[in-house]
Structures are given as C-alpha cells and as structure tokens.
Write a protein that holds these residues in place. Structure first.
Motif, mmCIF file in Angstrom:
data_model
loop_
_atom_site.group_PDB
_atom_site.id
_atom_site.type_symbol
_atom_site.label_atom_id
_atom_site.label_comp_id
_atom_site.label_asym_id
_atom_site.label_seq_id
_atom_site.Cartn_x
_atom_site.Cartn_y
_atom_site.Cartn_z
ATOM 1 N N UNK A 149 0.853 -1.208 0.000
ATOM 2 C CA UNK A 149 0.000 0.000 0.000
ATOM 3 C C UNK A 149 0.880 1.247 0.000
ATOM 4 N N UNK A 150 0.269 2.374 -0.278
ATOM 5 C CA UNK A 150 1.020 3.629 -0.379
ATOM 6 C C UNK A 150 1.461 4.161 0.984
ATOM 7 N N UNK A 151 0.763 3.769 2.043
ATOM 8 C CA UNK A 151 1.036 4.339 3.360
ATOM 9 C C UNK A 151 2.373 3.877 3.921
ATOM 10 N N UNK A 152 2.570 2.550 3.988
ATOM 11 C CA UNK A 152 3.788 2.000 4.603
ATOM 12 C C UNK A 152 4.753 1.399 3.573
ATOM 13 N N UNK A 153 4.252 1.144 2.406
ATOM 14 C CA UNK A 153 5.035 0.473 1.346
ATOM 15 C C UNK A 153 5.527 -0.897 1.787
ATOM 16 N N UNK A 154 4.838 -1.466 2.798
ATOM 17 C CA UNK A 154 5.182 -2.802 3.271
ATOM 18 C C UNK A 154 4.370 -3.843 2.515
ATOM 19 N N UNK A 155 4.919 -5.034 2.444
ATOM 20 C CA UNK A 155 4.203 -6.134 1.797
ATOM 21 C C UNK A 155 2.965 -6.488 2.604
ATOM 22 N N UNK A 156 1.882 -6.764 1.860
ATOM 23 C CA UNK A 156 0.625 -7.160 2.498
ATOM 24 C C UNK A 156 0.413 -8.648 2.252
ATOM 25 N N UNK A 157 0.373 -9.420 3.336
ATOM 26 C CA UNK A 157 0.095 -10.848 3.207
ATOM 27 C C UNK A 157 1.214 -11.620 2.520
ATOM 28 N N UNK A 158 0.821 -12.747 1.922
ATOM 29 C CA UNK A 158 1.786 -13.665 1.299
ATOM 30 C C UNK A 158 2.158 -13.199 -0.107
ATOM 31 N N UNK A 159 3.397 -13.448 -0.463
ATOM 32 C CA UNK A 159 3.836 -13.168 -1.837
ATOM 33 C C UNK A 159 3.257 -14.214 -2.783
ATOM 34 N N UNK A 160 3.328 -13.924 -4.064
ATOM 35 C CA UNK A 160 2.762 -14.840 -5.065
ATOM 36 C C UNK A 160 3.504 -16.175 -5.063
ATOM 37 N N UNK A 223 -8.460 -5.407 -3.073
ATOM 38 C CA UNK A 223 -8.528 -5.813 -1.672
ATOM 39 C C UNK A 223 -7.628 -7.016 -1.452
ATOM 40 N N UNK A 224 -6.706 -6.889 -0.491
ATOM 41 C CA UNK A 224 -5.756 -7.965 -0.197
ATOM 42 C C UNK A 224 -6.004 -8.502 1.204
ATOM 43 N N UNK A 225 -5.270 -9.538 1.582
ATOM 44 C CA UNK A 225 -5.388 -10.146 2.913
ATOM 45 C C UNK A 225 -4.058 -10.009 3.652
ATOM 46 N N UNK A 226 -4.125 -9.524 4.866
ATOM 47 C CA UNK A 226 -2.908 -9.420 5.669
ATOM 48 C C UNK A 226 -2.474 -10.764 6.233
ATOM 49 N N UNK A 227 -3.394 -11.700 6.325
ATOM 50 C CA UNK A 227 -3.056 -13.012 6.866
ATOM 51 C C UNK A 227 -2.061 -13.703 5.925
ATOM 52 N N UNK A 228 -0.833 -13.977 6.394
ATOM 53 C CA UNK A 228 0.176 -14.579 5.517
ATOM 54 C C UNK A 228 -0.143 -16.015 5.114
ATOM 55 N N UNK A 229 -1.101 -16.626 5.790
ATOM 56 C CA UNK A 229 -1.473 -18.000 5.439
ATOM 57 C C UNK A 229 -2.496 -18.065 4.306
ATOM 58 N N UNK A 230 -2.998 -16.916 3.929
ATOM 59 C CA UNK A 230 -3.956 -16.862 2.814
ATOM 60 C C UNK A 230 -3.195 -16.443 1.557
#
Length: 241
Positions: A149-160, A223-230
C-alpha cells in the motif's frame, strides 16, 4: 770388332753385368709402387662418390619448424606446417549478450484478459517492457510479486506462489527497446476468506524481476489479505511476447 772379340769382352767383364741388375730391379719396383698407389686412389675416390651423392639427396630437417627441405631448400610436399595459434574468443568479432535488464530499465503493467475470470479468481497478464534506449537481457524464470500500500510500502500478506513450469529454465531473453516479457498472474478474491483474510486495501504490486534484488512498482488497487497463510496471488514463468 768381330764376334769372337765381343764374346771375349763379355767373358772378361761378368761383374759389370751383375752390377746393372740391382738398378733395373729398383726401377721396376718404383714403377710397380706408383702403379699400385694410382689404382688404390682411384678405388678410394670411387667408393666415396656414392656416399657423397646420397648425402646430397637426403632431405634436411629444420630444427625450428620441423619442415623438411630438399637439396634446393624448397619445402618437401610431406613436410608439416607450424601449428596454428589459437584465437581468443573474447577478441574482436566476438559477440556478447547485452547486459542484464535492471528494474530501472523496465516498466510494468497488469493487463486485463477478456474472459479471464473464474469462480472466485481472475486471470490477468503481467507485462514487463524494456523502456531503456539499449537492448538488455531478461533472465527466464518467475518474478517475485506481492501486494503493498502507499502508506507504509510494506508487503501485504503472502507473496505470489509459482504456478506451472518454467519452459525456459536457465535461459534468458534479449529485449530490444520496446520489447516485453509476460507472465500469467492469477488473483483470488479476498472476499472468499471472510474475516480470516484480515482485509487490507492494496494500491500497487511490487515486482522483482528474476535474479534481481531491485524492484519496480505497478499501480494496482485491489482488496488484499494481511493473513500470511492466505495465498491470493500466483505467478507463471516469464515468456517473451
């Protein structure tokens, strides 16, 4: 003088006749010795002649090149030529591949595929284009893709996760300016997971080209998921378009 007187003289001087024999014998011996030396010298010259003739006809060998030469100094047909000097493959005329495509050389986009939707997911195409002024080499393989996201530029959830096989594994693609490589991008809808998803709005994709530690950003709101297991994303191997 009559015959009788001659006989008497001969009878009176027998010693004189005997004295002449040694001189005659000496003369004859000298003649025989000279004759023998003459014939022996001729024999020696005769026997040496074939040897000298054979030496002049025998090819010589040059110590520096090993090539044989005849009596006139010309190279004989069977002589071996000096070994050729190996050429350097990295010298003039050698063709080298363009430098690897850096993330800064590429521009990315996500293309919509007509009819690319499926139950709970959608198929799109990730496109990476060489926007530099020089050719570059893109490694074959799977790019790294994730939501941010633009706010933190951190990865959201699991990578592809990787999907399918890399048909060009270990290979590469030369991209002229304006040419592209593409990969299939599958996105699963976050709504399928409810509260387990831990929804978070993503505004872009973060993409790492294969074998590159630098990344490029592609605007992409979803819309993404923060849960890394998803696992919402899957990516195929790059192919040249």
């Amino acid at each position: 003088m009559n015959n009788r007187s001659r006989k008497l003289l001969s009878a009176r001087n027998p010693l004189s006749a005997r004295r002449n024999w040694p001189l005659t014998a000496a003369v004859l011996g000298t003649v025989l010795v000279v004759t023998g030396c003459g014939s022996g010298g001729a024999g020696t010259a005769s026997s040496a002649s074939p040897s000298s003739s054979a030496a002049s006809a025998t090819p010589g060998v040059s110590p520096s090149t090993g090539a044989s030469t005849d009596a006139t100094g010309a190279a004989s047909p069977g002589s071996s030529a000096p070994a050729a000097t190996p050429t350097d493959s990295t010298g003039a005329g050698a063709t080298s591949a363009p430098e690897a495509c850096a993330a800064a050389d590429l521009a990315g986009e996500v293309e919509e595929n007509i009819g690319g939707g499926a139950a709970g997911s959608v198929y799109r195409t990730l496109v990476l284009t060489n926007v530099s002024s020089e050719p570059c080499t893109s490694a074959a393989g799977f790019p790294g893709v994730s939501y941010v996201d633009d706010t933190s530029n951190d990865q959201i959830g699991a990578a592809a996760v990787r999907s399918g096989e890399d048909a060009a594994a270990g290979g590469s693609f030369v991209l002229e300016p304006g040419q592209s490589v593409v990969a299939e991008l599958k996105e699963t809808r976050a709504e399928n997971y409810g509260q387990e998803c831990e929804p978070h709005q993503a505004t872009k994709l973060l993409v790492y080209p294969p074998e590159d530690l630098e990344f490029l950003e592609i605007p992409h709101e979803i819309l993404a998921c923060e849960n890394p297991n998803v696992e919402l994303l899957s990516i195929g191997a790059l192919q040249k378009r």
